[in-house]
Write a protein that holds these residues in place. Structure first.
Motif, PDB file in Angstrom:
ATOM      1  N   GLY A  88      57.675 -10.815 -34.054  1.00 25.09           N
ATOM      2  CA  GLY A  88      58.451 -10.085 -33.130  1.00 25.09           C
ATOM      3  C   GLY A  88      58.531  -8.586 -33.472  1.00 25.09           C
ATOM      4  N   ASP A  89      57.460  -7.942 -34.569  1.00 27.84           N
ATOM      5  CA  ASP A  89      57.542  -6.577 -34.980  1.00 27.84           C
ATOM      6  C   ASP A  89      56.513  -5.849 -34.417  1.00 27.84           C
ATOM      7  OD1 ASP A  89      58.055  -4.546 -36.486  1.00 27.84           O
ATOM      8  OD2 ASP A  89      56.764  -5.152 -38.176  1.00 27.84           O
ATOM      9  N   GLU A  90      56.941  -4.622 -33.895  1.00 23.12           N
ATOM     10  CA  GLU A  90      55.950  -3.790 -33.040  1.00 23.12           C
ATOM     11  C   GLU A  90      54.951  -3.215 -33.891  1.00 23.12           C
ATOM     12  OE1 GLU A  90      59.346  -1.596 -34.782  1.00 23.12           O
ATOM     13  OE2 GLU A  90      59.432  -3.141 -33.325  1.00 23.12           O
ATOM     14  N   LYS A  91      55.133  -2.899 -35.221  1.00 19.14           N
ATOM     15  CA  LYS A  91      54.107  -2.495 -35.952  1.00 19.14           C
ATOM     16  C   LYS A  91      53.050  -3.493 -36.406  1.00 19.14           C
ATOM     17  CE  LYS A  91      53.328  -0.002 -40.360  1.00 19.14           C
ATOM     18  NZ  LYS A  91      53.945   0.580 -41.602  1.00 19.14           N
ATOM     19  N   ARG A  92      53.302  -4.518 -36.093  1.00 27.11           N
ATOM     20  CA  ARG A  92      52.199  -5.692 -36.295  1.00 27.11           C
ATOM     21  C   ARG A  92      50.899  -5.416 -35.512  1.00 27.11           C
ATOM     22  NH1 ARG A  92      52.447 -12.295 -35.776  1.00 27.11           N
ATOM     23  NH2 ARG A  92      50.502 -12.511 -34.708  1.00 27.11           N
ATOM     24  N   GLU A  93      50.965  -4.976 -34.277  1.00 32.41           N
ATOM     25  CA  GLU A  93      50.028  -4.708 -33.620  1.00 32.41           C
ATOM     26  C   GLU A  93      48.935  -3.610 -34.199  1.00 32.41           C
ATOM     27  OE1 GLU A  93      48.633  -6.705 -31.208  1.00 32.41           O
ATOM     28  OE2 GLU A  93      50.298  -7.832 -31.654  1.00 32.41           O
ATOM     29  N   GLU A  94      49.901  -2.508 -34.556  1.00 34.04           N
ATOM     30  CA  GLU A  94      49.106  -1.508 -35.207  1.00 34.04           C
ATOM     31  C   GLU A  94      48.401  -1.908 -36.557  1.00 34.04           C
ATOM     32  OE1 GLU A  94      48.302   1.325 -38.260  1.00 34.04           O
ATOM     33  OE2 GLU A  94      50.573   0.413 -38.236  1.00 34.04           O
ATOM     34  N   LEU A  95      48.925  -2.906 -37.255  1.00 26.70           N
ATOM     35  CA  LEU A  95      48.323  -3.204 -38.364  1.00 26.70           C
ATOM     36  C   LEU A  95      46.972  -4.186 -38.179  1.00 26.70           C
ATOM     37  CD1 LEU A  95      51.515  -3.930 -40.657  1.00 26.70           C
ATOM     38  CD2 LEU A  95      49.960  -2.347 -41.068  1.00 26.70           C
ATOM     39  N   LEU A  96      47.217  -5.044 -37.126  1.00 21.92           N
ATOM     40  CA  LEU A  96      46.239  -5.946 -36.722  1.00 21.92           C
ATOM     41  C   LEU A  96      45.006  -5.224 -36.277  1.00 21.92           C
ATOM     42  CD1 LEU A  96      48.243  -8.788 -35.002  1.00 21.92           C
ATOM     43  CD2 LEU A  96      46.759  -8.996 -37.049  1.00 21.92           C
ATOM     44  N   ALA A  97      45.112  -4.001 -35.572  1.00 25.37           N
ATOM     45  CA  ALA A  97      44.055  -3.208 -35.234  1.00 25.37           C
ATOM     46  C   ALA A  97      43.203  -2.773 -36.467  1.00 25.37           C
ATOM     47  CB  ALA A  97      44.763  -1.943 -34.157  1.00 25.37           C
ATOM     48  N   ARG A  98      43.745  -2.652 -37.564  1.00 29.96           N
ATOM     49  CA  ARG A  98      42.988  -2.282 -38.814  1.00 29.96           C
ATOM     50  C   ARG A  98      42.648  -3.351 -39.791  1.00 29.96           C
ATOM     51  NH1 ARG A  98      46.015   0.649 -42.320  1.00 29.96           N
ATOM     52  NH2 ARG A  98      47.845   0.049 -41.447  1.00 29.96           N
ATOM     53  N   PHE A  99      43.055  -4.418 -39.342  1.00 35.33           N
ATOM     54  CA  PHE A  99      42.987  -5.652 -40.230  1.00 35.33           C
ATOM     55  C   PHE A  99      41.429  -6.349 -40.528  1.00 35.33           C
ATOM     56  CE2 PHE A  99      44.063 -10.200 -40.759  1.00 35.33           C
ATOM     57  CZ  PHE A  99      44.508 -10.183 -42.163  1.00 35.33           C
ATOM     58  N   GLY A 100      40.714  -6.172 -39.402  1.00 35.31           N
ATOM     59  CA  GLY A 100      39.462  -6.880 -39.931  1.00 35.31           C
ATOM     60  C   GLY A 100      39.204  -8.025 -38.518  1.00 35.31           C
ATOM     61  N   LYS A 101      38.289  -8.789 -38.842  1.00 39.55           N
ATOM     62  CA  LYS A 101      37.968  -9.943 -38.030  1.00 39.55           C
ATOM     63  C   LYS A 101      39.041 -10.999 -37.841  1.00 39.55           C
ATOM     64  CE  LYS A 101      34.103 -13.125 -36.680  1.00 39.55           C
ATOM     65  NZ  LYS A 101      32.811 -13.722 -37.058  1.00 39.55           N
ATOM     66  N   HIS A 102      39.756 -11.210 -36.806  1.00 42.62           N
ATOM     67  CA  HIS A 102      40.778 -12.276 -36.778  1.00 42.62           C
ATOM     68  C   HIS A 102      40.989 -12.707 -35.226  1.00 42.62           C
ATOM     69  CE1 HIS A 102      42.843  -8.648 -35.310  1.00 42.62           C
ATOM     70  NE2 HIS A 102      43.627  -9.293 -34.932  1.00 42.62           N
ATOM     71  N   THR A 103      41.820 -13.620 -35.011  1.00 45.04           N
ATOM     72  CA  THR A 103      42.293 -13.944 -33.731  1.00 45.04           C
ATOM     73  C   THR A 103      43.832 -14.175 -34.117  1.00 45.04           C
ATOM     74  OG1 THR A 103      41.955 -16.379 -34.055  1.00 45.04           O
ATOM     75  CG2 THR A 103      40.189 -15.030 -32.844  1.00 45.04           C
ATOM     76  N   THR A 104      44.604 -14.049 -32.708  1.00 47.59           N
ATOM     77  CA  THR A 104      46.224 -14.287 -33.103  1.00 47.59           C
ATOM     78  C   THR A 104      46.621 -15.307 -32.178  1.00 47.59           C
ATOM     79  OG1 THR A 104      46.334 -12.710 -31.446  1.00 47.59           O
ATOM     80  CG2 THR A 104      46.428 -11.702 -33.800  1.00 47.59           C
ATOM     81  N   GLY A 105      47.897 -15.926 -32.453  1.00 43.70           N
ATOM     82  CA  GLY A 105      48.648 -16.714 -31.758  1.00 43.70           C
ATOM     83  C   GLY A 105      49.923 -16.222 -31.670  1.00 43.70           C
ATOM     84  N   LYS A 106      51.051 -16.886 -31.612  1.00 46.55           N
ATOM     85  CA  LYS A 106      52.635 -16.340 -31.484  1.00 46.55           C
ATOM     86  C   LYS A 106      52.772 -15.760 -32.869  1.00 46.55           C
ATOM     87  CE  LYS A 106      57.190 -17.083 -29.893  1.00 46.55           C
ATOM     88  NZ  LYS A 106      58.030 -17.766 -29.356  1.00 46.55           N
ATOM     89  N   ALA A 107      52.665 -16.491 -33.715  1.00 47.76           N
ATOM     90  CA  ALA A 107      53.294 -16.296 -35.294  1.00 47.76           C
ATOM     91  C   ALA A 107      52.206 -16.293 -36.092  1.00 47.76           C
ATOM     92  CB  ALA A 107      54.341 -17.019 -35.728  1.00 47.76           C
ATOM     93  N   CYS A 108      51.010 -16.758 -35.637  1.00 46.20           N
ATOM     94  CA  CYS A 108      49.893 -16.799 -36.616  1.00 46.20           C
ATOM     95  C   CYS A 108      48.777 -15.794 -36.382  1.00 46.20           C
ATOM     96  CB  CYS A 108      49.076 -18.041 -36.584  1.00 46.20           C
ATOM     97  SG  CYS A 108      50.409 -19.383 -36.730  1.00 46.20           S
ATOM     98  N   VAL A 109      48.018 -15.306 -37.352  1.00 45.69           N
ATOM     99  CA  VAL A 109      46.713 -14.684 -37.387  1.00 45.69           C
ATOM    100  C   VAL A 109      45.794 -15.792 -38.017  1.00 45.69           C
ATOM    101  CG1 VAL A 109      45.625 -12.550 -38.379  1.00 45.69           C
ATOM    102  CG2 VAL A 109      48.034 -12.599 -37.412  1.00 45.69           C
ATOM    103  N   TYR A 110      44.664 -15.641 -37.062  1.00 49.74           N
ATOM    104  CA  TYR A 110      43.661 -16.454 -37.758  1.00 49.74           C
ATOM    105  C   TYR A 110      42.459 -15.739 -38.416  1.00 49.74           C
ATOM    106  CZ  TYR A 110      46.284 -19.744 -34.984  1.00 49.74           C
ATOM    107  OH  TYR A 110      47.578 -20.739 -34.409  1.00 49.74           O
ATOM    108  N   ILE A 111      41.972 -16.255 -39.364  1.00 50.57           N
ATOM    109  CA  ILE A 111      40.487 -15.598 -40.160  1.00 50.57           C
ATOM    110  C   ILE A 111      39.855 -16.677 -40.532  1.00 50.57           C
ATOM    111  CG2 ILE A 111      41.945 -13.552 -40.766  1.00 50.57           C
ATOM    112  CD1 ILE A 111      41.830 -14.896 -43.732  1.00 50.57           C
ATOM    113  N   ASN A 112      38.297 -16.368 -40.574  1.00 52.08           N
ATOM    114  CA  ASN A 112      37.469 -17.235 -41.128  1.00 52.08           C
ATOM    115  C   ASN A 112      37.369 -17.277 -42.453  1.00 52.08           C
ATOM    116  OD1 ASN A 112      36.538 -18.158 -38.571  1.00 52.08           O
ATOM    117  ND2 ASN A 112      35.298 -16.384 -38.219  1.00 52.08           N
ATOM    118  N   LYS A 113      37.225 -16.069 -43.102  1.00 52.52           N
ATOM    119  CA  LYS A 113      37.370 -15.873 -44.612  1.00 52.52           C
ATOM    120  C   LYS A 113      37.915 -14.604 -44.979  1.00 52.52           C
ATOM    121  CE  LYS A 113      32.729 -14.707 -44.222  1.00 52.52           C
ATOM    122  NZ  LYS A 113      32.142 -14.755 -42.725  1.00 52.52           N
TER     123      LYS A 113
END
Length: 140
Positions: A88-113
């Protein structure tokens, strides 16, 4: 009455990681174990059969449903590695924009490696998620 499936257990985190079939995924699991342990300051614990969690908090919803959950965690699944953060955190989206290759679910962030992501941003996400959960669910 509903029984929570994902509860803290006494199973060995290292034994769980050693049983990860894919050697690269196992190596990434050890790397994540080090990152999460160092960043959170918490000892890794197994939550259910496949989630490695750090710290815990008690939640209680308006519906009356309550329980305990890991503050943050990860699971080296067959397909992708699941990272667990507060949804539920609004800062999460800003961080994810800089995170690298990923996909997201409701509470999960998925990465290959781990090599696909910015570990510095991962550290920020861990710290931010814990702060958000501590503020949202202060210890009673």
């Amino acid at each position: 009455m509903y029984e929570l499936k994902t509860k803290e257990t006494d199973h060995s985190v290292l034994e769980f990681i050693e049983n990860v079939d894919n050697p690269k995924k196992r190596e990434d699991a050890y790397r994540l174990l080090d990152i999460f342990t160092e960043t959170t300051g918490y000892e890794a614990k197994m939550w259910g059969p496949s989630i490695i969690g750090f710290g815990s908090y008690h939640y209680k919803y308006a519906t009356g449903h309550e329980g305990d959950a890991a503050l943050v965690g990860f699971s080296p699944r067959k397909g992708k590695i699941s990272l667990y953060f507060a949804p539920g955190d609004e800062k999460r989206e800003e961080l994810l924009a800089r995170f690298g290759k990923h996909t997201t679910g409701k509470a999960c962030v998925y990465i290959n490696k781990v090599a696909d992501i910015d570990v510095g941003v991962l550290n920020e996400m861990i710290v931010q998620s814990i702060a958000f959960l501590r503020k949202t669910y202060p210890e009673q």
